[in-house]
Enzyme design. Structure first.
Site, PDB file in Angstrom:
ATOM      1  N   TYR A 154       0.843  -1.208   0.000  1.00 14.42           N
ATOM      2  CA  TYR A 154       0.000   0.000   0.000  1.00 14.42           C
ATOM      3  C   TYR A 154       0.875   1.256   0.000  1.00 14.42           C
ATOM      4  O   TYR A 154       0.605   2.219  -0.726  1.00 14.42           O
ATOM      5  CB  TYR A 154      -0.891  -0.062   1.243  1.00 14.42           C
ATOM      6  CG  TYR A 154      -1.969   0.989   1.349  1.00 14.42           C
ATOM      7  CD1 TYR A 154      -3.184   0.849   0.674  1.00 14.42           C
ATOM      8  CD2 TYR A 154      -1.796   2.114   2.160  1.00 14.42           C
ATOM      9  CE1 TYR A 154      -4.181   1.800   0.796  1.00 14.42           C
ATOM     10  CE2 TYR A 154      -2.794   3.068   2.289  1.00 14.42           C
ATOM     11  CZ  TYR A 154      -3.987   2.903   1.610  1.00 14.42           C
ATOM     12  OH  TYR A 154      -4.975   3.853   1.743  1.00 14.42           O
ATOM     13  N   LYS A 158       0.885   4.158  -2.774  1.00 15.60           N
ATOM     14  CA  LYS A 158       0.489   5.528  -2.414  1.00 15.60           C
ATOM     15  C   LYS A 158       1.643   6.521  -2.600  1.00 15.60           C
ATOM     16  O   LYS A 158       1.407   7.695  -2.919  1.00 15.60           O
ATOM     17  CB  LYS A 158      -0.079   5.578  -0.992  1.00 15.60           C
ATOM     18  CG  LYS A 158      -1.377   4.785  -0.814  1.00 15.60           C
ATOM     19  CD  LYS A 158      -2.484   5.267  -1.737  1.00 15.60           C
ATOM     20  CE  LYS A 158      -3.826   4.596  -1.447  1.00 15.60           C
ATOM     21  NZ  LYS A 158      -4.862   4.994  -2.416  1.00 15.60           N
TER      22      LYS A 158
HETATM   23  P1  NAD Z   1     -13.484   1.751   0.881  1.00 15.69           P
HETATM   24  O1  NAD Z   1     -12.920   0.394   1.010  1.00 15.69           O
HETATM   25  O2  NAD Z   1     -14.564   2.172   1.834  1.00 15.69           O
HETATM   26  O3  NAD Z   1     -14.034   1.995  -0.611  1.00 15.69           O
HETATM   27  C1  NAD Z   1     -13.250   1.682  -1.719  1.00 15.69           C
HETATM   28  C2  NAD Z   1     -14.167   1.391  -2.880  1.00 15.69           C
HETATM   29  O4  NAD Z   1     -13.339   1.047  -3.992  1.00 15.69           O
HETATM   30  C3  NAD Z   1     -15.101   0.198  -2.638  1.00 15.69           C
HETATM   31  O5  NAD Z   1     -16.415   0.545  -2.966  1.00 15.69           O
HETATM   32  C4  NAD Z   1     -14.546  -0.889  -3.563  1.00 15.69           C
HETATM   33  O6  NAD Z   1     -15.557  -1.758  -4.077  1.00 15.69           O
HETATM   34  C5  NAD Z   1     -13.921  -0.048  -4.661  1.00 15.69           C
HETATM   35  N1  NAD Z   1     -12.906  -0.792  -5.384  1.00 15.69           N
HETATM   36  C6  NAD Z   1     -11.963  -1.614  -4.855  1.00 15.69           C
HETATM   37  N2  NAD Z   1     -11.235  -2.169  -5.831  1.00 15.69           N
HETATM   38  C7  NAD Z   1     -11.719  -1.683  -7.003  1.00 15.69           C
HETATM   39  C8  NAD Z   1     -11.374  -1.900  -8.359  1.00 15.69           C
HETATM   40  N3  NAD Z   1     -10.405  -2.734  -8.696  1.00 15.69           N
HETATM   41  N4  NAD Z   1     -12.070  -1.237  -9.313  1.00 15.69           N
HETATM   42  C9  NAD Z   1     -13.092  -0.414  -8.980  1.00 15.69           C
HETATM   43  N5  NAD Z   1     -13.458  -0.179  -7.698  1.00 15.69           N
HETATM   44  C10 NAD Z   1     -12.786  -0.816  -6.731  1.00 15.69           C
HETATM   45  O7  NAD Z   1     -12.247   2.760   0.941  1.00 15.69           O
HETATM   46  P2  NAD Z   1     -12.157   4.303   1.402  1.00 15.69           P
HETATM   47  O8  NAD Z   1     -11.724   4.327   2.815  1.00 15.69           O
HETATM   48  O9  NAD Z   1     -13.361   5.041   0.974  1.00 15.69           O
HETATM   49  O10 NAD Z   1     -10.883   4.740   0.553  1.00 15.69           O
HETATM   50  C11 NAD Z   1     -10.969   5.410  -0.697  1.00 15.69           C
HETATM   51  C12 NAD Z   1      -9.564   5.769  -1.133  1.00 15.69           C
HETATM   52  O11 NAD Z   1      -8.969   6.604  -0.138  1.00 15.69           O
HETATM   53  C13 NAD Z   1      -8.640   4.568  -1.301  1.00 15.69           C
HETATM   54  O12 NAD Z   1      -7.770   4.795  -2.389  1.00 15.69           O
HETATM   55  C14 NAD Z   1      -7.872   4.550   0.002  1.00 15.69           C
HETATM   56  O13 NAD Z   1      -6.616   3.931  -0.139  1.00 15.69           O
HETATM   57  C15 NAD Z   1      -7.747   6.022   0.278  1.00 15.69           C
HETATM   58  N6  NAD Z   1      -7.522   6.327   1.700  1.00 15.69           N
HETATM   59  C16 NAD Z   1      -8.411   5.950   2.659  1.00 15.69           C
HETATM   60  C17 NAD Z   1      -8.124   6.233   3.991  1.00 15.69           C
HETATM   61  C18 NAD Z   1      -9.059   5.841   5.124  1.00 15.69           C
HETATM   62  O14 NAD Z   1      -8.645   5.954   6.287  1.00 15.69           O
HETATM   63  N7  NAD Z   1     -10.288   5.426   4.865  1.00 15.69           N
HETATM   64  C19 NAD Z   1      -6.946   6.894   4.328  1.00 15.69           C
HETATM   65  C20 NAD Z   1      -6.076   7.261   3.326  1.00 15.69           C
HETATM   66  C21 NAD Z   1      -6.366   6.978   1.999  1.00 15.69           C
END
Ligand code: NAD
Length: 246
Positions: A154, A158
């Site tokens: 990851y 990132k």
């Molecule tokens: P989440 O898991 O709640 O949602 C992610 C969504 O992406 C899901 O609906 C999933 O079905 C979809 N997805 C996964 N693989 C996929 C693919 N191959 N093609 C299309 N869709 C796909 O995640 P989140 O927490 O909402 O995170 C969203 C983004 O923000 C991610 O890139 C994550 O790495 C980043 N992020 C999240 C956090 C956190 O704390 N939640 C922190 C930093 C960064």
């Protein structure tokens, strides 16, 4: 309405930050293409966007599948004839320490979080260049700045997303396209669902604001960066972590 009439693609928009962003964009007047692997979730978000009074379409695709991405972009163009904003938000975790990480865990995260971001950006870039306008927003993470225990795959993805952002902002800025990234801290979404409650409590303590962020707080930043109000922001990585990295 800050995004009135703009055509936006949001990946990973079935839940969490992506769903909040699709909905925020719709409320700001954007026409939204809601893209996610999860078919049922996509169509729930599409219907919420339509309830906000805008056109929205759902694409149940995997961003690591280049043909599927190209097909989605072709369909959006056939219908709306432009693409103003791409939010490259789809992401997954497959955590393990370096000694234990399998090649599958490594490849799965790189395929979605890095290659997927490349796929969708490359699929929209010619259109944005022809328009001489466009905004690409990429989901990084504080892990993409500082690294994190158990997240070799990851963190690599990132950090890579920040590399994409800075490279594309140099390449595409002269063509009228802005590229920026958001580096969220701990945001309360299903991606954190596997973390035990005692660890979550420690995570909250690390944050000066003493709470996790909400998906809507990240969606607000995407909406600002997508709007003309952010017209001089290019190549930036906006950390939104409640101060957890201080
Ligand atoms: P989440 O898991 O709640 O949602 C992610 C969504 O992406 C899901 O609906 C999933 O079905 C979809 N997805 C996964 N693989 C996929 C693919 N191959 N093609 C299309 N869709 C796909 O995640 P989140 O927490 O909402 O995170 C969203 C983004 O923000 C991610 O890139 C994550 O790495 C980043 N992020 C999240 C956090 C956190 O704390 N939640 C922190 C930093 C960064």
């Amino acid at each position: 309405m800050r995004l009135k009439g703009k055509v936006a693609i949001v990946t990973g928009a079935g839940q969490g930050i992506g769903a909040a962003t699709a909905l925020k964009f719709a409320r700001e007047g954007a026409i939204v293409a809601v893209c996610d692997l999860n078919h049922d979730a996509v169509f729930g978000v599409v219907s919420a966007c339509r309830d906000a009074g805008v056109a929205a379409d759902g694409f149940s695709i995997d961003v690591s599948d280049r043909d599927a991405v190209d097909d989605m972009v072709a369909k959006v163009l056939a219908k709306h004839h432009r693409i103003d904003v791409l939010v490259n938000n789809a992401g997954i975790t497959r955590d393990a320490r370096l000694q234990k990480m399998t090649l599958k865990q490594f490849d799965d995260v790189i395929d979605v979080n890095l290659r997927g971001v490349f796929h969708v950006a490359q699929a929209v870039v010619d259109t944005m260049i022809e328009q001489r306008a466009g905004v690409i927003l990429n989901a990084s993470s504080v892990v993409g700045i500082y690294g994190n225990y158990g997240q070799t795959n990851y963190a690599a993805a990132k950090f890579g997303v920040i590399g994409f952002t800075k490279t594309w902002s140099r390449e595409l800025g002269p063509k009228g396209i802005r590229v920026n990234a958001i580096a969220p801290g701990f945001i309360d979404t299903p991606i954190l669902s596997t973390i035990p409650e005692d660890v979550m409590a420690k995570m909250r303590e690390q944050v000066p604001l003493r709470r996790l962020g909400t998906p809507e707080e990240i969606a607000n930043i995407y909406a600002f960066l997508a709007s003309d109000e952010a017209s001089y922001i290019n190549g930036a990585v906006i950390e939104a972590s409640g101060g957890m990295t201080l």
